[in-house]
Structure formats: C-alpha cells, structure tokens
Design a protein around this motif. Structure first.
Motif, PDB file in Angstrom:
ATOM      1  N   GLN A 119      39.214  40.423  47.069  1.00 34.83           N
ATOM      2  CA  GLN A 119      38.580  40.089  48.063  1.00 34.83           C
ATOM      3  C   GLN A 119      36.848  40.759  48.279  1.00 34.83           C
ATOM      4  N   LEU A 120      37.472  42.151  47.267  1.00 34.04           N
ATOM      5  CA  LEU A 120      36.495  43.035  47.355  1.00 34.04           C
ATOM      6  C   LEU A 120      35.923  42.765  45.782  1.00 34.04           C
ATOM      7  N   ARG A 121      36.794  42.728  44.978  1.00 34.64           N
ATOM      8  CA  ARG A 121      35.663  42.375  43.285  1.00 34.64           C
ATOM      9  C   ARG A 121      34.914  40.700  43.559  1.00 34.64           C
ATOM     10  N   LEU A 122      34.818  39.836  44.587  1.00 40.24           N
ATOM     11  CA  LEU A 122      34.702  38.796  44.736  1.00 40.24           C
ATOM     12  C   LEU A 122      32.772  39.824  45.574  1.00 40.24           C
ATOM     13  N   PHE A 123      32.666  41.165  46.091  1.00 35.55           N
ATOM     14  CA  PHE A 123      31.568  41.070  46.602  1.00 35.55           C
ATOM     15  C   PHE A 123      31.459  42.077  45.323  1.00 35.55           C
ATOM     16  N   ASN A 124      31.781  42.306  43.764  1.00 36.80           N
ATOM     17  CA  ASN A 124      31.225  43.068  42.651  1.00 36.80           C
ATOM     18  C   ASN A 124      31.653  44.562  42.910  1.00 36.80           C
ATOM     19  N   ASN A 125      32.893  44.459  43.579  1.00 40.77           N
ATOM     20  CA  ASN A 125      33.976  45.341  43.926  1.00 40.77           C
ATOM     21  C   ASN A 125      34.747  46.318  42.978  1.00 40.77           C
ATOM     22  N   ASP A 126      34.349  47.700  42.226  1.00 34.32           N
ATOM     23  CA  ASP A 126      35.967  47.277  40.526  1.00 34.32           C
ATOM     24  C   ASP A 126      36.965  48.042  41.800  1.00 34.32           C
ATOM     25  N   ILE A 127      38.094  48.127  42.160  1.00 34.10           N
ATOM     26  CA  ILE A 127      38.659  49.593  43.087  1.00 34.10           C
ATOM     27  C   ILE A 127      39.974  48.817  41.862  1.00 34.10           C
ATOM     28  N   LEU A 128      40.131  50.477  41.691  1.00 33.23           N
ATOM     29  CA  LEU A 128      41.744  50.226  41.147  1.00 33.23           C
ATOM     30  C   LEU A 128      41.787  49.665  39.686  1.00 33.23           C
ATOM     31  N   VAL A 129      41.380  48.991  39.566  1.00 32.94           N
ATOM     32  CA  VAL A 129      41.333  48.664  38.104  1.00 32.94           C
ATOM     33  C   VAL A 129      39.657  47.546  38.009  1.00 32.94           C
ATOM     34  N   SER A 130      38.556  47.749  37.103  1.00 27.85           N
ATOM     35  CA  SER A 130      38.185  47.340  36.495  1.00 27.85           C
ATOM     36  C   SER A 130      37.625  45.991  35.476  1.00 27.85           C
ATOM     37  N   GLU A 131      36.761  45.111  36.231  1.00 28.78           N
ATOM     38  CA  GLU A 131      37.245  43.646  35.214  1.00 28.78           C
ATOM     39  C   GLU A 131      36.277  42.816  35.659  1.00 28.78           C
ATOM     40  N   TRP A 132      35.743  42.237  34.481  1.00 26.58           N
ATOM     41  CA  TRP A 132      34.833  41.608  34.186  1.00 26.58           C
ATOM     42  C   TRP A 132      34.893  40.783  33.070  1.00 26.58           C
ATOM     43  N   VAL A 133      33.628  39.834  33.150  1.00 28.74           N
ATOM     44  CA  VAL A 133      33.798  38.831  31.720  1.00 28.74           C
ATOM     45  C   VAL A 133      32.898  38.777  30.927  1.00 28.74           C
ATOM     46  N   GLY A 134      32.811  38.789  30.000  1.00 25.07           N
ATOM     47  CA  GLY A 134      32.075  39.241  28.424  1.00 25.07           C
ATOM     48  C   GLY A 134      32.790  39.386  26.989  1.00 25.07           C
ATOM     49  N   PRO A 135      31.990  39.295  25.889  1.00 23.21           N
ATOM     50  CA  PRO A 135      32.220  39.265  24.597  1.00 23.21           C
ATOM     51  C   PRO A 135      33.313  39.398  24.031  1.00 23.21           C
ATOM     52  N   ASP A 136      34.208  38.711  24.053  1.00 23.59           N
ATOM     53  CA  ASP A 136      35.501  39.068  22.933  1.00 23.59           C
ATOM     54  C   ASP A 136      34.528  40.392  22.216  1.00 23.59           C
ATOM     55  N   LEU A 137      35.505  41.687  22.286  1.00 22.38           N
ATOM     56  CA  LEU A 137      35.224  42.749  21.340  1.00 22.38           C
ATOM     57  C   LEU A 137      35.641  42.269  19.354  1.00 22.38           C
TER      58      LEU A 137
END
Length: 661
Positions: A119-137
């Motif tokens: 729920q907190l990540r749905l408000f764009n918060n990264d807590i305990l674990v940072s998560e995002w969607v982006g191009p694979d390295l």
C-alpha cells in the motif's frame, strides 16, 4: 537506485530559475471562476465530508494546465490547510491499519507487513525495499522489475552507524516525537516507541551494504525471477506483494533484477526477530514524514527545526516558492509547458545541438590520441560516442494539448484539497510505472521536467538530457561571447558525454546494456588513471568543516568534470579558428576569449553553503564541493596553465597532473 533517480548536479544555480518561476506565481494565482470549477468544488467537498474519495465525485476532464493551477492554489490556501489540520492524514492512517504509536488499540494479529508495504509503495514510497520498473541492465529494450536496498530517514547509513553523528539522531528523534504528538500520541509512550523505531532503523542501516562494497555494479546485479526470490526469501510473499504493487497477477516466472541479495538475507532475519509493532511504527513513520509537506504550519515547523540541525537551513522558503517547488515536483510536465512557452528560445536548442556535435568531435579527437587504450576498445568507444541519444529542452508531447492531457488523465485535482491532490499524483506515478511491466522499453521518454537547472546522462539508455531550465545564464545565452557558452553549457555537455566513459558508464555499451567490452590491459590502465583522481580529490580538505572530500565517492563526477573541460576547450579553439574575426572580449574585463572560457567555468560553480549542509554533502554527495570542482579540474588542465601563465609546479600547475580523458 540505478538509472531512475538522478541527483541534481547544478543545485547552486537553481536560485536563478526562481526568478523565472515568479512568472508562474503571477500566472497561476489568477482565479478561474468557471462553472466547471464551482461545480467540481461543491461535489468534491460534499463527497469528502461524507467519507467518499476524490474519484467518487471529481472527474478528469480538466486540461493538464488547469490541474496544475488548481494544484498550486490548493498549496497556497493555507487557511483551508489550517482548518483541516491533521484530519486528512489521520483518516488515511486509519485506512492503512492505524499507526501504533498513536494509541493502544492497534492489533498485532491484524498486522500484514506485505499488504502495508504494498500500500505504501502504491503511494510511491520505497520502505525496507526499493522497487521500480525500468530497462534491464543487460537488455535495455525490456522493462522489468528492479529491487534494491532501501533508503533511510537520514541522508546515509553512516548517520546511524557513526557515533559522531549523535546530534543528528537526537534531532531526528525530536522530529518524530513532535509529529507523533501533534497527531495525538500520548507523551507517556511516545518516547519509548520512538526509541524503538530509531533502534530498528539503525539495525537496517547496519545491515545495508556500504557504498564501497557496491562499487562493482556488474557483481551486484542479478537477473532472476520472482519464483527464485520466493524460494530464497520465503518469509515475504513476493507474488502477492508484486501483484498488489503492479496491479496485475504476477507469476513465479516473471523476471526481476536484484541488486541486494546480501541485504535481503539480513533483512528477513531482522524482520523475523523484531516486534511487529515496531515494524509497523517504522513503515508508517517513513510515509508520514513525507506527508508533513501537505499539512499545516505546525508540521512544517517541526520539519524546519529538524532541517536546521541537518542542513543548517535557518528558515523555510516563502510559501509561494514552496508551492512552486511542489507544483514542479508533482506536475512538472504541465508546468514545463508554461515555462517553455514563456521563456525557452528555440535558438538555444539549435546552439546546444551544434555544440554537442562539436564536443563529440573533440572527444573523438582525444580518444584517437590516447595511447593507453587498445585499438579494439577505441573502436567500441567510438561506436558508443556516435550512438549517444540527445534530448534538448523538453519532450515534444508537452506542446500537444491532447497528449499532455492524456499524460495526466488519471490525476484528480481540486483547488481546495492539497493533501488529496498530492496523493492522487503519487498514485498516478505508480500507475504510470505499472503500465511498463512486460513491455518494450521506450527510449523517447524524458525522466525530468523542463523547468529544472540540471543535465543528465543515462547509462542504461546512452542518452544525454538538457532540460530547458539549464539553457540560461550563467551556462548559456545566445548573445554571450562563445567563450562563455563553451565555458558554461559546453563544459556541461562534455561532462555528460564523459559520463558514458567514467567508472560506471564505461561498463555499458552503445545500446545501454551492461557489457564487458573493454580489453583487460585498457581496464587496468583506466583504474590506474582513475585512482590518480581518487587520491587527488581525496586529499582536498574543506576548511569550513575540517573534513576531506571522499575521492572514491566522487570519482565519476570528477572524471566527467575533467573530461568535459578538456573537450569543450578544444571545441572552442576549433570554433575560434573558424571565426578569426569574432570579438570574444567583454567590456571592462581585460581577458582574452580563452581566459574568459575558464573564468565562466569557475563562475558556474560559485556558491555558498552552510557548514551543516557541507558536512552532509561530503558524506553523501557524488559531486565534490564547488571549490574543488574548479581547483581540481583546472589544476589538471595544461590549457588553463598556458592561458593564465601559471608558473611551473605552482598549486594550479603541478608537475604531475591526473589525466584520463
């Protein structure tokens, strides 16, 4: 986080853009009294009072610039914000299961850590674990999920782990206690709960991997699957977490890029041995801390007292400046439309493009002269140089009303409800990211708004971006002598080009993929030359705080500064050769054009910083302090020593210079 969160390199110049943003203040405060606004206002207000959400009543038919103006109005309406007090936040906390620190009715049996994190990540918060969607390295054409270790409530892990930072911990504790008390916490229990919360965050800091241990990006990157994550860390329901965060049912086979396996091992063990009440208090505190921006003066004053200890900020910005910053941060593309229409000169875009081509030619020349790089590596470097994607000014879609409106179609904004408006934008950012999952990466996307004094290089896209905000004095002006433009924006262009070949940029190929394309002898020589700069800048002492620059932490930016200066001066010399009759002087200043070039380079880094801010930056910033960005770079420049007739072996012309590019 890599490639998605970029630090502001040109923060000392952002005061300049405030002058331009005054335009927005005058523009946005003009009231819109249309029937559409009045109708929306009445329905929204009645809906809120009857415990309905914004989405129940307020439609998305407003155009993006009107939403931007409404957002600004909601921020400026301090009377309304004061009247509502802490009610909006308390209502949201109740929906999130309650903040234990506020009372004794919190039920541990109902605590669901995976649900709350999601729920907190749905408000764009990264807590305990940072998560995002982006191009694979290793496949920059594919969007995948990324996870990394968390951020903290203080600027870096050292603030928690170094005993010398005790005063910052105390200021942090006071901040938490003050906010919790304002929200209704009992003074009998708030101190104990806060102490437990800080001890828990200190443990998190202790289990985080240090910056030095993360220096080899290729070693910490691991492409795996959600299934493997669930197998090795079964204490957390990863399928459920990602399904909630990404708004779709995820499978065990879905790919994920992980940069924090060691941290995760220690984190799940820490969570297993921590009272759930403490974990819940911490998770919600990290969310609440950012929401103080959307509440009344009592909460802003608490934050200001904390920031005074942390950064030395004696007073907050004026309200209109604060609201412009909030508007630009939340509605940046729509605000950027107004900015570029009023202030952006298309000639600056043309000039920047021409200078970039000239800087690329200068880098190619330097590359061909370097004898320490083997021919194969040179060929690959040249291919990468020619493949750099350039973005200047602003993304085209913001000038298209339909496209701009579509960008913010799911954002619900009301002129009276600042708190809810911000939440709507946070949820919009999450939905925007959700739509990327499983799709081909879009290289045309801009990662920043136009009205920003900054420039960026994306390793994962091999892309350079120059927002409209930086194409202004002292970096650039169409009527400046070319000496000033090459010494300003020219060096910035060269700086960003060099980032493609610094300690981390060199690990990526021409398409933005993590790829080992360097021959081993050239790698060893690179490290030797980079170590020279690490040692050089690491010897600099900032007298205001009696502390040294972290030469390792700042090496990438120092490499870019040195390379950018050299490229731009060479490009300027070539321009002078092609324009022998150009007047490159300034009235009242007895300097040549070449000398003015270096003078403006020094000018762009002029600035004053408070001792507290300087100390924080030395511990966390990837840039050297401005004074050393000037002295370090110029003392390595043969051209500077020649133009200013510096005596041999003087401080600004040492016999041994650190030269990489």
């Amino acid at each position: 986080m890599y490639f998605t969160k970029m630090k502001n390199k040109y923060y000392s110049q952002n005061a300049r853009i405030i002058q331009y943003l005054k335009f927005f203040y005058l523009l946005i405060i003009s009231q819109n009294t249309s029937e559409e606004k009045l109708t929306a206002h009445r329905s929204f207000q009645s809906g809120f009072l009857s415990n309905h959400t914004i989405d129940d009543y307020y439609n998305s038919s407003l155009d993006a610039t009107t939403k931007t103006k409404y957002f600004f109005h909601s921020c400026m309406d301090q009377t309304k914000i004061r009247e509502r007090g802490s009610a909006p936040l308390l209502q949201l906390l109740e929906e999130l299961g309650g903040w234990p620190i506020l009372g004794n009715d919190w039920k541990e049996s109902e605590f669901d850590i995976v649900w709350l994190m999601a729920q907190l990540r749905l408000f764009n918060n990264d807590i305990l674990v940072s998560e995002w969607v982006g191009p694979d390295l290793k496949n920059s054409e594919e969007y995948i999920i990324h996870i990394d270790q968390t951020t903290l409530g203080l600027p870096s892990r050292e603030y928690f782990t170094n005993p010398h930072n005790y005063k910052y911990i105390e200021a942090y504790r006071t901040f938490i206690v003050t906010v919790a008390t304002l929200l209704g916490a009992s003074k009998d229990t708030v101190y104990e709960d806060t102490d437990d919360l800080i001890k828990f965050e200190t443990r998190i800091a202790e289990i985080m991997t240090s910056h030095e241990d993360r220096k080899h990006l290729e070693r910490i990157y691991l492409r795996t699957t959600i299934g493997a994550l669930a197998h090795y860390f079964p204490q957390l329901d990863w399928i459920r977490y990602f399904s909630m965060v990404l708004g779709k049912t995820m499978t065990l086979e879905d790919p994920i890029a992980c940069f924090c396996t060691a941290y995760l091992h220690r984190l799940v063990d820490l969570l297993s041995n921590t009272d759930p009440r403490i974990v819940a208090n911490y998770l919600l505190w990290r969310f609440i801390r950012h929401r103080t921006n959307n509440l009344d003066e009592r909460f802003l004053l608490a934050k200001q007292r904390f920031y005074y200890i942390l950064f030395g900020k004696e007073k907050p910005p004026t309200r209109w400046q604060f609201c412009i910053q909030q508007t630009n941060a939340n509605m940046g593309m729509a605000l950027g439309k107004l900015f570029v229409e009023k202030y952006f000169d298309e000639q600056s875009k043309k000039d920047t493009l021409e200078m970039t081509i000239q800087l690329q030619e200068a880098f190619q020349e330097i590359l061909s002269e370097n004898t320490w790089i083997d021919p194969s590596t040179k060929d690959y470097a040249l291919m990468k140089l020619k493949n750099i994607d350039l973005k200047i000014g602003y993304p085209d879609f913001i000038t298209n009303v339909t496209e701009l409106n579509r960008r913010y179609i799911d954002v619900e904004i009301h002129p009276d409800y600042f708190f809810e408006n911000t939440l709507s934008i946070l949820k919009h950012l999450t939905r925007y990211e959700q739509r990327k999952v499983g799709k081909e990466a879009n290289r045309t996307l801009w990662g920043t708004s136009p009205a920003i004094v900054n420039a960026y290089y994306s390793r994962n896209k091999n892309q350079i971006m120059f927002p409209a905000g930086i194409l202004q004095p002292p970096f650039y002006h169409k009527h400046f002598p070319k000496a000033l433009n090459f010494g300003g924006i020219g060096v910035v262009i060269g700086h960003e080009i060099t980032h493609g070949f610094d300690d981390k940029g060199r690990l990526f190929d021409q398409n933005g993929n993590l790829d080992y394309w360097w021959k081993e002898p050239s790698v060893l020589e690179f490290h030797t030359r980079a170590q020279c700069m690490i040692d050089q800048y690491g010897a600099y002492m900032l007298p205001e705080v009696n502390a040294r620059v972290n030469g390792y932490l700042t090496q990438g930016e120092n490499i870019a500064d040195n390379g950018g200066l050299k490229q731009s001066f060479r490009a300027y010399q070539r321009w002078l050769k092609n324009h022998p009759d150009a007047d490159e002087t300034l009235p009242g200043i007895n300097l040549t054009g070449r000398q003015l070039f270096f003078l403006n380079f020094a000018q762009i880094w002029c600035g004053i910083q408070r001792p507290e801010s300087a100390k924080t930056r030395l511990q966390t910033a990837v840039h050297s302090p401005g004074i050393f960005r000037v002295l370090g770079t110029l003392s390595n420049s043969l051209y500077f020593a020649e133009e200013y007739n510096c005596p041999a072996e003087s401080p600004m012309n040492p016999a041994f210079k650190c030269i990489l590019w």
